[in-house]
Design an enzyme around this catalytic site. Structure first.
Site, PDB file in Angstrom:
ATOM      1  N   HIS A  70       0.828  -1.208   0.000  1.00  0.00           N
ATOM      2  CA  HIS A  70       0.000   0.000   0.000  1.00  0.00           C
ATOM      3  C   HIS A  70       0.864   1.260   0.000  1.00  0.00           C
ATOM      4  CE1 HIS A  70       1.006   0.887   4.195  1.00  0.00           C
ATOM      5  NE2 HIS A  70       0.911  -0.420   4.401  1.00  0.00           N
ATOM      6  N   GLU A  72      -2.204  -7.081   7.654  1.00  0.00           N
ATOM      7  CA  GLU A  72      -0.925  -6.881   8.336  1.00  0.00           C
ATOM      8  C   GLU A  72      -0.935  -7.553   9.709  1.00  0.00           C
ATOM      9  OE1 GLU A  72       2.109  -6.813   8.574  1.00  0.00           O
ATOM     10  OE2 GLU A  72       2.647  -4.788   7.865  1.00  0.00           O
TER      11      GLU A  72
END
Length: 228
Positions: free
Chosen positions: A23, A101
């Site tokens: 990202h 994550e």
């Protein structure tokens, strides 16, 4: 030729290629702070982060004819990244929760320096032991199990395809370590830039090949040449 003899690269095996996109930046990325999955404050991309992803999406456009699906972590910053990439490629966007994550627990939102000051012993132990989790968080060993479960699902669902995956530093490193047959501790020796692309191919005979690591859109030539 005996079945035990090595075969040439790609001989008789179907490749499934993952383009792993980290990202773009968030407020935590810019501050070099710990930023986990859905258990944290889940910040969006900053304007800089969106611009980074747009450049990467433009860089990936030559892949559009071969990419029908972008798989994303369910975390906000990766969903936003996936939406930008999927829009550029004309692909559908689907979520894979396993690619979120690692959870950092009490370290969430703190910088490395702040954690080193507030949790010196815990951080020292964490940096050298993948089975150790931050207080209230998740270990790399635990994360590896769920990430590889997700990887198996994606490889099964998209066998023989090229798939873009928008995810985070830890899951991407864990997939790379798995592909290379490297010890899980190797995650501490890898660095991934925001909105970078890492390319790994998994073959139906069990082999894997890393084609690109931490690629940034300085040039589109690599993708335009269709070298993977």
């Amino acid at each position: 030729m005996s079945s035990k003899e090595p075969r040439g690269w790609g001989a008789g095996a179907v490749a499934t290629t993952l383009v792993l996109v980290r990202h773009g930046v968030t407020k935590h990325t810019a501050a070099k702070a710990f930023s986990g999955g859905l258990g944290g404050d889940n910040p969006p991309l900053t304007q800089e982060g969106r611009e980074q992803v747009m450049l990467t999406a433009e860089w990936l456009k030559p892949l559009a004819p071969s990419v029908s699906t972008v798989v994303t972590s369910p975390v906000l910053r990766t969903v936003e990244t996936g939406e930008i990439v999927a829009g550029a490629l004309g692909a559908r966007l689907v979520e894979e929760p396993a690619f979120a994550e690692i959870e950092f627990g009490e370290w969430e939102g703190l910088t490395f320096g702040e954690v080193a000051q507030q949790f010196p012993d815990e951080m020292k132990t964490w940096m050298g032991a993948t089975e150790v989790a931050p207080p209230g968080g998740e270990s790399f060993d635990s994360a590896q199990a769920r990430v590889l479960d997700g990887l198996s699902r994606v490889l099964e669902a998209h066998a023989g395809e090229t798939v873009v995956v928008t995810s985070h530093v830890s899951p991407i490193k864990l997939i790379v370590a798995h592909a290379l047959g490297a010890p899980i501790g190797g995650v501490f020796n890898m660095e991934l830039s925001p909105a970078s692309a890492t390319v790994v191919s998994f073959f139906s005979d069990g082999r894997a090949s890393m084609r690109l690591f931490n690629g940034l859109p300085v040039s589109r030539d690599h993708f335009a040449a269709n070298t993977f």
